[in-house]
Design an enzyme around this catalytic site. Structure first.
Site, short mmCIF file in Angstrom:
data_model
loop_
_atom_site.label_atom_id
_atom_site.label_comp_id
_atom_site.label_asym_id
_atom_site.label_seq_id
_atom_site.Cartn_x
_atom_site.Cartn_y
_atom_site.Cartn_z
N ASP A 67 -26.19 54.21 -50.34
CA ASP A 67 -27.11 53.56 -51.26
C ASP A 67 -28.36 53.03 -50.56
O ASP A 67 -28.43 53.02 -49.32
CB ASP A 67 -26.39 52.42 -52.01
N HIS A 138 -16.98 45.81 -55.93
CA HIS A 138 -17.78 47.03 -56.06
C HIS A 138 -17.78 47.86 -54.77
O HIS A 138 -17.64 47.32 -53.68
CB HIS A 138 -19.22 46.73 -56.52
C1 GLP Z 1 -23.56 45.79 -50.57
C2 GLP Z 1 -23.44 47.27 -50.24
C3 GLP Z 1 -21.99 47.69 -50.19
C4 GLP Z 1 -21.21 46.75 -49.29
C5 GLP Z 1 -21.29 45.36 -49.84
C6 GLP Z 1 -20.51 44.35 -49.02
O1 GLP Z 1 -23.40 45.54 -51.92
N1 GLP Z 1 -24.14 48.07 -51.20
O2 GLP Z 1 -21.91 49.03 -49.70
O3 GLP Z 1 -19.88 47.18 -49.20
O4 GLP Z 1 -22.66 44.96 -49.84
O5 GLP Z 1 -21.23 43.96 -47.89
P1 GLP Z 1 -20.64 43.15 -46.69
O6 GLP Z 1 -19.87 44.11 -45.88
O7 GLP Z 1 -21.84 42.62 -45.96
O8 GLP Z 1 -19.79 42.07 -47.25
#
Ligand code: GLP
Length: 274
Positions: A67, A138
């Protein structure tokens, strides 16, 4: 779903990096699906270490990221392209032309998703998709309510995600509200998925993903429909899992099988097996 619980976040990163490295060694031309965020950072650091210390070779690997924020270009420090360059690509021998991150400044947003998926298909599909998870469950930017058959497209960020990601932007109002993201359906087409999660803020999402019903309200739960998913989580993220002891039992049996210690599994060799 195979679930591996590690004592801490470092254990998660090392275990997940081994899975990726094994694939890169077995299939040097593999196609990796990559994720951003804090969760895969330690895994990327370990891959960089393996590249330097063990000669792990990325020269023929191709990658596709999940993304990107709409409106951010590659030089924007908050863009996912910038993140990938700084945290992985600049430190390994990957050909930057083999790396793909959705273009946050694409103007043809309605058709861009289809083009991105065509690139993935032309590369032969994704062999291993690395995934983090949002606190609302998500994957990529497939916020609660995203169709489980969704494809790469424009998606509005949920307020929980805007709040979570504000730490990278300084304040909530600086966080872009739109993203281009691979869909849940697109992710499910990967041959294998590797989900990593650590810390207490992921415990609810991990419980709902692994042990809850399959629902568009927790898009990661769609992984239950995939035939080959490995979830590597730390103790804190695993805290709410009810079947934790069973997952450990499965891993123990797996190890004994690999080591040929069949008698410890209650299997005794029959005379005609000799
Ligand atoms: C964003 C990204 C996701 C990721 C999520 C969690 O929303 N689009 O791909 O998994 O953040 O991020 P983190 O690993 O920093 O908690």
């Amino acid at each position: 779903m195979r679930v591996i619980v590690q004592p801490n976040s470092e254990g998660v990163s090392l275990c997940a990096a081994k899975v990726v490295a094994n694939l890169v060694r077995d299939k040097p031309t593999c196609v990796l699906g990559l994720a951003t965020g804090t969760s895969p950072l330690g895994l990327y650091q370990e891959l960089i270490r393996m590249h330097h210390d063990e000669g792990l070779d990325f020269s023929r690997v191709r990658t596709f990221n999940l993304d990107e924020y709409v409106g951010l270009g590659p030089n924007d420090e908050q863009s996912y392209r910038y993140f990938m360059q700084k945290n992985l690509f600049d430190h390994i021998n990957i050909d930057v032309r083999n790396t793909h991150v959705p273009d946050g400044r694409a103007l043809n947003l309605s058709t861009y998703g289809e083009q991105y998926e065509k690139l993935i298909n032309d590369a032969g599909g994704i062999d291993l998709q690395i995934l983090g998870i949002g606190s609302d469950g998500h994957i990529a930017f497939n916020e609660p309510g995203s169709s489980l058959g969704s494809r790469t497209r424009l998606k509005t960020l949920a307020s929980e995600t805007v709040r979570d990601n504000a730490r990278f932007f300084g304040s909530e109002d600086r966080v872009p509200r739109l993203s281009i993201t691979m869909g849940v359906g697109s992710i499910l087409e990967s041959r294998r998925c590797l989900l990593v999660a650590m810390g207490p803020s992921k415990a609810r999402a991990i419980r709902d993903t692994i042990e809850g019903p399959v629902t568009a309200q927790v898009t990661a739960s769609a992984l239950q429909l995939h035939r080959d998913v490995l979830c590597v989580v730390d103790e804190e993220a695993a805290r709410l899992l009810e079947r934790r002891d069973y997952y450990r039992e499965v891993e123990r049996a797996q190890t004994l099988l690999q080591e040929g210690r069949l008698s410890e599994l209650g299997v005794s060799p029959q005379p005609n097996d000799q």
